[in-house]
Scaffold this motif. Structure first.
Motif, mmCIF file in Angstrom:
data_model
loop_
_atom_site.group_PDB
_atom_site.id
_atom_site.type_symbol
_atom_site.label_atom_id
_atom_site.label_comp_id
_atom_site.label_asym_id
_atom_site.label_seq_id
_atom_site.Cartn_x
_atom_site.Cartn_y
_atom_site.Cartn_z
ATOM 1 N N GLY A 59 0.805 -1.211 0.000
ATOM 2 C CA GLY A 59 0.000 0.000 0.000
ATOM 3 C C GLY A 59 0.843 1.267 0.000
ATOM 4 N N PHE A 60 0.283 2.323 -0.635
ATOM 5 C CA PHE A 60 0.938 3.621 -0.677
ATOM 6 C C PHE A 60 0.763 4.316 0.665
ATOM 7 N N ASP A 61 1.830 4.892 1.202
ATOM 8 C CA ASP A 61 1.767 5.579 2.492
ATOM 9 C C ASP A 61 1.382 7.040 2.273
ATOM 10 N N VAL A 62 0.146 7.386 2.623
ATOM 11 C CA VAL A 62 -0.331 8.761 2.504
ATOM 12 C C VAL A 62 0.155 9.559 3.702
ATOM 13 N N GLU A 63 0.876 10.640 3.444
ATOM 14 C CA GLU A 63 1.445 11.434 4.534
ATOM 15 C C GLU A 63 0.577 12.637 4.901
ATOM 16 N N ASP A 69 -2.095 14.131 -1.531
ATOM 17 C CA ASP A 69 -0.894 13.282 -1.481
ATOM 18 C C ASP A 69 -1.285 11.948 -2.100
ATOM 19 N N THR A 70 -0.879 11.706 -3.334
ATOM 20 C CA THR A 70 -1.358 10.555 -4.093
ATOM 21 C C THR A 70 -0.220 9.769 -4.716
ATOM 22 N N THR A 71 -0.578 8.627 -5.307
ATOM 23 C CA THR A 71 0.416 7.823 -6.013
ATOM 24 C C THR A 71 0.937 8.542 -7.253
ATOM 25 N N LEU A 72 0.198 9.524 -7.743
ATOM 26 C CA LEU A 72 0.649 10.304 -8.896
ATOM 27 C C LEU A 72 1.679 11.352 -8.493
ATOM 28 N N GLY A 73 1.612 11.762 -7.231
ATOM 29 C CA GLY A 73 2.461 12.828 -6.736
ATOM 30 C C GLY A 73 1.643 13.726 -5.828
ATOM 31 N N THR A 74 2.212 14.843 -5.414
ATOM 32 C CA THR A 74 1.494 15.792 -4.572
ATOM 33 C C THR A 74 1.060 16.995 -5.402
ATOM 34 N N TYR A 75 -0.105 17.545 -5.051
ATOM 35 C CA TYR A 75 -0.596 18.734 -5.748
ATOM 36 C C TYR A 75 -1.646 19.420 -4.894
ATOM 37 N N GLU A 76 -1.956 20.652 -5.254
ATOM 38 C CA GLU A 76 -2.961 21.441 -4.557
ATOM 39 C C GLU A 76 -4.057 21.866 -5.521
ATOM 40 N N VAL A 77 -5.272 21.925 -5.012
ATOM 41 C CA VAL A 77 -6.404 22.409 -5.801
ATOM 42 C C VAL A 77 -7.112 23.489 -5.002
ATOM 43 N N THR A 78 -7.317 24.641 -5.627
ATOM 44 C CA THR A 78 -8.055 25.732 -4.998
ATOM 45 C C THR A 78 -9.394 25.891 -5.700
ATOM 46 N N LEU A 79 -10.482 25.840 -4.925
ATOM 47 C CA LEU A 79 -11.819 26.064 -5.465
ATOM 48 C C LEU A 79 -12.073 27.568 -5.420
ATOM 49 N N VAL A 80 -11.904 28.228 -6.552
ATOM 50 C CA VAL A 80 -11.987 29.694 -6.615
ATOM 51 C C VAL A 80 -13.429 30.174 -6.528
ATOM 52 N N SER A 81 -14.330 29.544 -7.297
ATOM 53 C CA SER A 81 -15.729 29.953 -7.293
ATOM 54 C C SER A 81 -16.598 28.831 -7.830
ATOM 55 N N ALA A 82 -17.905 28.954 -7.643
ATOM 56 C CA ALA A 82 -18.865 27.961 -8.127
ATOM 57 C C ALA A 82 -20.082 28.679 -8.693
ATOM 58 N N SER A 91 4.858 18.501 -6.573
ATOM 59 C CA SER A 91 5.789 17.379 -6.583
ATOM 60 C C SER A 91 7.060 17.762 -7.338
ATOM 61 N N ASP A 92 7.986 16.806 -7.444
ATOM 62 C CA ASP A 92 9.271 17.072 -8.103
ATOM 63 C C ASP A 92 9.268 16.713 -9.580
ATOM 64 N N GLU A 93 8.150 16.195 -10.089
ATOM 65 C CA GLU A 93 8.089 15.790 -11.490
ATOM 66 C C GLU A 93 6.881 16.414 -12.181
ATOM 67 N N GLU A 94 6.926 16.472 -13.503
ATOM 68 C CA GLU A 94 5.806 16.991 -14.275
ATOM 69 C C GLU A 94 4.564 16.115 -14.052
ATOM 70 N N GLN A 95 3.394 16.736 -14.118
ATOM 71 C CA GLN A 95 2.155 15.992 -13.961
ATOM 72 C C GLN A 95 1.129 16.463 -14.993
ATOM 73 N N LYS A 96 0.381 15.518 -15.542
ATOM 74 C CA LYS A 96 -0.696 15.875 -16.462
ATOM 75 C C LYS A 96 -1.902 16.293 -15.647
ATOM 76 N N VAL A 97 -2.419 17.458 -15.930
ATOM 77 C CA VAL A 97 -3.540 17.965 -15.148
ATOM 78 C C VAL A 97 -4.778 17.092 -15.330
ATOM 79 N N GLU A 98 -4.936 16.469 -16.499
ATOM 80 C CA GLU A 98 -6.070 15.575 -16.714
ATOM 81 C C GLU A 98 -6.053 14.414 -15.716
ATOM 82 N N ASP A 99 -4.859 13.913 -15.406
ATOM 83 C CA ASP A 99 -4.750 12.807 -14.448
ATOM 84 C C ASP A 99 -5.140 13.264 -13.045
ATOM 85 N N LEU A 100 -4.804 14.488 -12.713
ATOM 86 C CA LEU A 100 -5.095 14.998 -11.380
ATOM 87 C C LEU A 100 -6.590 15.268 -11.191
ATOM 88 N N LEU A 101 -7.261 15.665 -12.272
ATOM 89 C CA LEU A 101 -8.685 15.981 -12.193
ATOM 90 C C LEU A 101 -9.571 14.761 -12.390
#
Length: 215
Positions: A66-70, A86-99, A126-136
């Motif tokens: 199992g992946f260790d979520v920190e 904190d995911t197997t893809l890497g780390t990232y942040e999402v800001t919900l600006v408006s709805a 994270s330290d590597e490039e990430q595809k935004v489609e994968d994150l969403l």
């Protein structure tokens, strides 16, 4: 004289019988030895097969560790807040600006009651490039936490600012997320619970009150 000849012939016959019996015993011994050797080889092969299966099982168990979520779960965010993943893809942040709730987009009606349109900013921490489609891909909106949700459908609308492409480490990208919703007093923007249950990510949930949503 006749008795002597008869005795010699009997002796000769007995010798032949003894030789024949000896050959039979030798053949039986040889067959038994061959059978035992065959059995031993078979057992050795079985042991090898068991060892190979054990090694394969060990490898599979190692690959399924199992992946260790920190990062901690964040279950009470709201509009304007930033969630940390904190995911197997890497780390990232999402800001919900408006709805915003919409009855129609590009002349199309929602498959449910309405559309919900979210303005988001995604940052690659994270330290590597990430595809935004994968994150969403595993993000969704629901009006019932114990039920299923609806994922991004922005690719089906020309007027929606769909996010696509690669985000470099430390960089961010802004765009829109749109999906179908029922009329409700509250909505939840979250990580797919199945994804979280599999141990590949922490959970992040934004509460979006209908009274706070633009119309």
């Amino acid at each position: 004289m006749k008795k002597m000849i008869t005795l010699i012939m009997l002796t000769f016959v007995m010798m032949i019988c003894l030789v024949a019996c000896g050959d039979d015993d030798t053949q039986d011994v040889d067959k038994n030895n061959e059978q035992e050797e065959s059995n031993l080889e078979g057992e050795g092969q079985k042991d090898d097969d068991i060892d190979e299966k054990s090694e394969t099982t060990d490898d599979e168990e190692t690959s399924n560790v199992g992946f260790d979520v920190e990062s901690d779960d964040q279950l009470d965010l709201g509009i304007g807040d930033t969630g940390t993943f904190d995911t197997t893809l890497g780390t990232y942040e999402v800001t919900l600006v408006s709805a915003k709730l919409e009855d129609n987009i590009d002349g199309a009606s929602s498959e449910l009651d309405r559309f919900i349109l979210l303005d988001l900013t995604v940052k690659n921490t994270s330290d590597e490039e990430q595809k935004v489609e994968d994150l969403l891909h595993s993000l969704e909106v629901t009006d019932y936490l114990d039920g299923s949700g609806f994922s991004d459908a922005s690719e089906h609308f020309d007027s929606i600012e769909k996010m696509s492409g690669v985000i470099a480490p430390g960089e961010e990208m802004s765009g829109q997320f749109v999906t179908f919703v029922y009329d409700a007093d509250e909505y939840y923007f979250r990580k797919d619970p199945g994804n979280v249950a599999a141990g590949s990510s922490n959970q992040v949930i934004w509460l979006i009150k209908a009274s706070e949503i633009e119309n």
